[in-house]
Design a protein around this motif. Structure first.
Motif, short mmCIF file in Angstrom:
data_model
loop_
_atom_site.label_atom_id
_atom_site.label_comp_id
_atom_site.label_asym_id
_atom_site.label_seq_id
_atom_site.Cartn_x
_atom_site.Cartn_y
_atom_site.Cartn_z
N ASP A 79 1.52 12.78 -5.16
CA ASP A 79 -0.10 12.25 -4.89
C ASP A 79 -0.11 12.75 -3.35
OD1 ASP A 79 -2.53 11.17 -4.73
OD2 ASP A 79 -1.52 9.00 -4.59
N HIS A 80 -1.10 13.45 -2.95
CA HIS A 80 -1.34 13.71 -1.48
C HIS A 80 -2.71 14.41 -1.29
CE1 HIS A 80 -0.29 18.04 -2.73
NE2 HIS A 80 -0.96 18.46 -1.85
N HIS A 81 -3.21 14.23 -0.20
CA HIS A 81 -4.50 14.75 0.07
C HIS A 81 -4.21 16.20 0.63
CE1 HIS A 81 -8.72 14.55 1.24
NE2 HIS A 81 -8.38 15.14 2.26
N PRO A 82 -4.66 17.18 -0.28
CA PRO A 82 -4.39 18.79 0.29
C PRO A 82 -5.52 19.10 1.34
CG PRO A 82 -5.28 18.61 -1.85
CD PRO A 82 -5.20 17.19 -1.53
N GLY B 148 0.95 14.60 7.35
CA GLY B 148 0.44 13.23 8.24
C GLY B 148 0.10 11.95 7.62
N ILE B 149 0.43 11.05 8.15
CA ILE B 149 0.22 9.87 7.86
C ILE B 149 -0.95 9.21 8.30
CG2 ILE B 149 1.33 7.25 7.57
CD1 ILE B 149 2.91 9.28 5.93
N PRO B 150 -1.99 8.86 7.59
CA PRO B 150 -3.27 8.27 8.11
C PRO B 150 -3.07 6.96 9.14
CG PRO B 150 -3.40 8.38 5.64
CD PRO B 150 -1.93 8.62 6.05
N ALA B 151 -3.66 7.12 10.20
CA ALA B 151 -3.86 6.09 11.22
C ALA B 151 -4.00 4.47 11.00
CB ALA B 151 -4.58 6.67 12.53
N HIS B 152 -5.20 4.82 10.16
CA HIS B 152 -5.66 3.37 9.63
C HIS B 152 -4.30 2.35 8.96
CE1 HIS B 152 -5.75 5.02 5.27
NE2 HIS B 152 -5.65 3.78 5.06
N LEU B 153 -3.31 3.11 8.53
CA LEU B 153 -2.15 2.15 8.08
C LEU B 153 -1.44 1.38 9.23
CD1 LEU B 153 -0.77 4.89 5.59
CD2 LEU B 153 -2.47 2.76 4.92
N VAL C 199 0.93 -1.43 0.08
CA VAL C 199 -0.13 0.11 0.01
C VAL C 199 0.97 1.19 0.04
CG1 VAL C 199 -1.66 1.46 1.35
CG2 VAL C 199 -1.66 -1.14 1.36
N PHE C 200 0.76 2.04 -0.90
CA PHE C 200 1.28 3.54 -1.14
C PHE C 200 0.54 4.44 -0.25
CE2 PHE C 200 3.46 0.77 -4.21
CZ PHE C 200 4.42 1.38 -4.23
N ALA C 201 1.11 4.95 0.78
CA ALA C 201 0.17 5.82 1.77
C ALA C 201 0.12 7.34 0.91
CB ALA C 201 1.01 6.07 2.87
N GLN C 202 -1.28 7.78 1.16
CA GLN C 202 -1.51 8.94 0.60
C GLN C 202 -1.26 10.12 1.88
OE1 GLN C 202 -5.16 10.27 -0.94
NE2 GLN C 202 -4.32 11.29 -2.49
N ARG C 203 -0.29 11.01 1.88
CA ARG C 203 -0.35 11.82 3.08
C ARG C 203 -1.28 13.17 2.85
NH1 ARG C 203 5.96 13.62 2.57
NH2 ARG C 203 5.08 14.07 0.36
N ARG C 204 -1.51 13.45 4.03
CA ARG C 204 -2.32 14.72 4.08
C ARG C 204 -1.32 15.92 4.23
NH1 ARG C 204 -7.55 13.55 7.83
NH2 ARG C 204 -8.13 11.66 6.95
N ILE C 205 -1.34 16.93 3.50
CA ILE C 205 -0.33 17.80 3.44
C ILE C 205 -1.32 19.47 3.55
CG2 ILE C 205 1.84 19.08 2.43
CD1 ILE C 205 2.14 16.24 1.05
#
Length: 187
Positions: free
Chosen positions: A49-52, A79-84, A34-40
Protein backbone atom coordinates in the motif's frame (compact mmCIF):
# COMPACT_ATOMS: atom_id res chain seq x y z
CA UNK A 1 0.92 14.10 25.31
CA UNK A 2 3.19 12.36 22.88
CA UNK A 3 2.50 9.23 20.91
CA UNK A 4 4.86 6.75 19.32
CA UNK A 5 6.30 6.13 15.89
CA UNK A 6 6.64 2.39 15.21
CA UNK A 7 9.27 1.68 12.57
CA UNK A 8 8.94 -1.68 10.84
CA UNK A 9 12.23 -2.75 9.32
CA UNK A 10 13.73 -5.79 7.70
CA UNK A 11 15.24 -6.91 4.45
CA UNK A 12 13.32 -7.05 1.18
CA UNK A 13 11.20 -10.18 1.01
CA UNK A 14 10.93 -10.68 4.77
CA UNK A 15 7.17 -10.11 4.66
CA UNK A 16 6.89 -6.64 6.20
CA UNK A 17 4.12 -5.40 3.91
CA UNK A 18 2.04 -8.56 4.37
CA UNK A 19 2.36 -8.35 8.15
CA UNK A 20 1.52 -4.64 8.11
CA UNK A 21 -1.58 -5.15 5.98
CA UNK A 22 -2.84 -8.04 8.08
CA UNK A 23 -2.30 -6.09 11.32
CA UNK A 24 -3.97 -3.02 9.79
CA UNK A 25 -7.06 -5.06 8.97
CA UNK A 26 -7.09 -6.58 12.47
CA UNK A 27 -6.92 -3.11 14.03
CA UNK A 28 -9.52 -1.35 11.85
CA UNK A 29 -11.47 1.13 13.93
CA UNK A 30 -8.53 2.05 16.14
CA UNK A 31 -8.19 5.64 14.96
CA UNK A 32 -5.24 6.30 17.24
CA UNK A 33 -3.19 3.63 15.40
CA UNK A 34 -2.37 4.99 11.96
CA UNK A 35 -0.66 2.97 9.24
CA UNK A 36 1.42 5.35 7.12
CA UNK A 37 1.08 5.27 3.37
CA UNK A 38 4.49 5.96 1.92
CA UNK A 39 5.08 7.84 -1.32
CA UNK A 40 7.35 5.82 -3.58
CA UNK A 41 8.71 6.55 -7.03
CA UNK A 42 7.36 3.22 -8.29
CA UNK A 43 4.10 2.35 -10.03
CA UNK A 44 1.30 0.84 -7.94
CA UNK A 45 1.69 -2.87 -7.31
CA UNK A 46 -0.07 -5.66 -5.48
CA UNK A 47 1.10 -6.38 -1.96
CA UNK A 48 2.22 -2.91 -0.98
CA UNK A 49 0.00 0.00 0.00
CA UNK A 50 1.81 3.08 -1.25
CA UNK A 51 1.11 6.29 -3.10
CA UNK A 52 2.97 6.02 -6.42
CA UNK A 53 4.62 9.24 -7.62
CA UNK A 54 7.01 10.24 -10.37
CA UNK A 55 10.41 11.77 -9.74
CA UNK A 56 9.20 15.31 -10.51
CA UNK A 57 6.20 14.95 -8.19
CA UNK A 58 8.46 13.60 -5.43
CA UNK A 59 10.87 16.52 -5.87
CA UNK A 60 8.00 19.02 -5.74
CA UNK A 61 6.58 17.44 -2.56
CA UNK A 62 10.04 17.47 -1.01
CA UNK A 63 10.51 21.16 -1.81
CA UNK A 64 7.11 21.94 -0.27
CA UNK A 65 8.13 20.19 2.97
CA UNK A 66 5.58 17.40 2.62
CA UNK A 67 7.85 14.69 4.02
CA UNK A 68 8.89 13.97 7.60
CA UNK A 69 11.48 11.49 6.36
CA UNK A 70 12.88 10.41 3.00
CA UNK A 71 15.41 7.87 1.76
CA UNK A 72 16.60 6.11 -1.36
CA UNK A 73 16.92 2.37 -1.85
CA UNK A 74 17.08 0.03 -4.83
CA UNK A 75 16.88 2.93 -7.28
CA UNK A 76 13.66 4.27 -5.75
CA UNK A 77 12.81 7.18 -3.49
CA UNK A 78 10.58 6.84 -0.44
CA UNK A 79 8.84 9.44 1.72
CA UNK A 80 6.83 9.42 4.94
CA UNK A 81 4.21 12.24 4.97
CA UNK A 82 5.01 15.17 7.27
CA UNK A 83 1.50 15.32 8.78
CA UNK A 84 2.27 12.09 10.66
CA UNK A 85 4.59 14.05 12.97
CA UNK A 86 1.47 15.83 14.23
CA UNK A 87 -0.36 12.53 14.71
CA UNK A 88 2.44 11.28 16.97
CA UNK A 89 2.71 14.64 18.77
CA UNK A 90 -1.01 14.49 19.58
CA UNK A 91 -0.76 11.03 21.14
CA UNK A 92 -1.33 8.71 18.20
CA UNK A 93 0.63 5.65 17.20
CA UNK A 94 2.01 5.79 13.64
CA UNK A 95 3.23 2.58 12.02
CA UNK A 96 5.46 2.67 8.94
CA UNK A 97 7.71 0.43 6.90
CA UNK A 98 11.04 2.29 6.77
CA UNK A 99 14.58 1.62 5.65
CA UNK A 100 16.99 0.26 8.22
CA UNK A 101 19.34 2.97 6.96
CA UNK A 102 17.23 5.78 8.49
CA UNK A 103 16.72 4.32 11.96
CA UNK A 104 19.26 6.68 13.50
CA UNK A 105 17.36 9.68 12.07
CA UNK A 106 14.00 8.82 13.65
CA UNK A 107 14.60 10.27 17.16
CA UNK A 108 15.21 13.70 15.59
CA UNK A 109 11.76 13.53 13.94
CA UNK A 110 9.62 11.68 16.51
CA UNK A 111 9.83 11.96 20.30
CA UNK A 112 9.21 8.28 20.97
CA UNK A 113 10.26 5.54 18.57
CA UNK A 114 9.80 1.78 18.77
CA UNK A 115 11.31 -0.62 16.26
CA UNK A 116 9.95 -3.95 15.03
CA UNK A 117 12.30 -6.02 12.89
CA UNK A 118 11.06 -8.77 10.56
CA UNK A 119 13.47 -11.49 9.48
CA UNK A 120 13.30 -14.71 7.49
CA UNK A 121 15.77 -17.09 5.83
CA UNK A 122 17.60 -15.96 2.69
CA UNK A 123 16.05 -18.80 0.68
CA UNK A 124 12.51 -17.70 1.55
CA UNK A 125 13.39 -14.06 0.87
CA UNK A 126 14.75 -14.86 -2.59
CA UNK A 127 11.65 -16.87 -3.46
CA UNK A 128 9.35 -14.05 -2.31
CA UNK A 129 11.31 -11.36 -4.16
CA UNK A 130 11.22 -13.35 -7.39
CA UNK A 131 7.49 -14.04 -6.97
CA UNK A 132 6.77 -10.29 -6.83
CA UNK A 133 8.01 -10.02 -10.39
CA UNK A 134 9.62 -6.59 -9.96
CA UNK A 135 13.21 -7.77 -10.58
CA UNK A 136 15.07 -10.35 -12.58
CA UNK A 137 17.04 -13.11 -10.85
CA UNK A 138 20.29 -11.08 -10.69
CA UNK A 139 18.58 -8.05 -9.11
CA UNK A 140 16.71 -10.29 -6.66
CA UNK A 141 19.97 -12.00 -5.66
CA UNK A 142 21.56 -8.56 -5.17
CA UNK A 143 18.76 -7.59 -2.78
CA UNK A 144 19.31 -10.74 -0.75
CA UNK A 145 23.08 -10.14 -0.67
CA UNK A 146 22.76 -6.52 0.49
CA UNK A 147 24.30 -6.15 3.95
CA UNK A 148 22.12 -4.96 6.82
CA UNK A 149 22.81 -1.21 7.21
CA UNK A 150 21.93 -1.31 10.92
CA UNK A 151 22.72 -4.82 12.20
CA UNK A 152 23.27 -3.76 15.81
CA UNK A 153 20.37 -1.33 16.14
CA UNK A 154 18.30 -2.24 19.21
CA UNK A 155 14.77 -3.41 18.45
CA UNK A 156 11.67 -3.67 20.62
CA UNK A 157 10.17 -6.62 18.75
CA UNK A 158 11.73 -9.22 16.48
CA UNK A 159 9.44 -11.29 14.29
CA UNK A 160 11.06 -14.31 12.68
CA UNK A 161 8.62 -14.68 9.82
CA UNK A 162 9.09 -18.37 9.12
CA UNK A 163 5.65 -19.44 10.37
CA UNK A 164 2.25 -18.40 9.10
CA UNK A 165 1.20 -14.88 8.25
CA UNK A 166 -1.47 -15.15 10.95
CA UNK A 167 1.17 -15.89 13.59
CA UNK A 168 3.42 -13.04 12.52
CA UNK A 169 0.63 -10.47 12.19
CA UNK A 170 -0.92 -11.53 15.54
CA UNK A 171 2.43 -10.95 17.26
CA UNK A 172 2.75 -7.56 15.58
CA UNK A 173 -0.84 -6.51 16.37
CA UNK A 174 -0.30 -7.49 20.03
CA UNK A 175 2.85 -5.37 20.07
CA UNK A 176 0.92 -2.40 18.63
CA UNK A 177 -1.79 -2.80 21.32
CA UNK A 178 0.95 -2.76 23.95
CA UNK A 179 2.46 0.40 22.45
CA UNK A 180 -0.99 2.01 22.22
CA UNK A 181 -1.80 1.17 25.83
CA UNK A 182 1.56 2.57 26.98
CA UNK A 183 0.78 5.83 25.15
CA UNK A 184 -2.65 6.02 26.79
CA UNK A 185 -1.35 5.25 30.30
CA UNK A 186 -0.09 8.32 32.16
CA UNK A 187 3.54 8.00 33.15
Amino acid sequence: MSGTFVAVVGPSGSGKDSILESARVALIGQGDIVFAQRRITRPASAGEDHHPVGEDEFDAALSRGEFALTWQAHGLRYGIPAHLVDVVASGGVVVANVSRGVLDQLPAVFTTVRVARVTVSEEVRLTRILARGRENAAAAAARVARPDPAPDFAVDLEIVNDGTLDEASAAFAAFLWQVRNTVRTPR
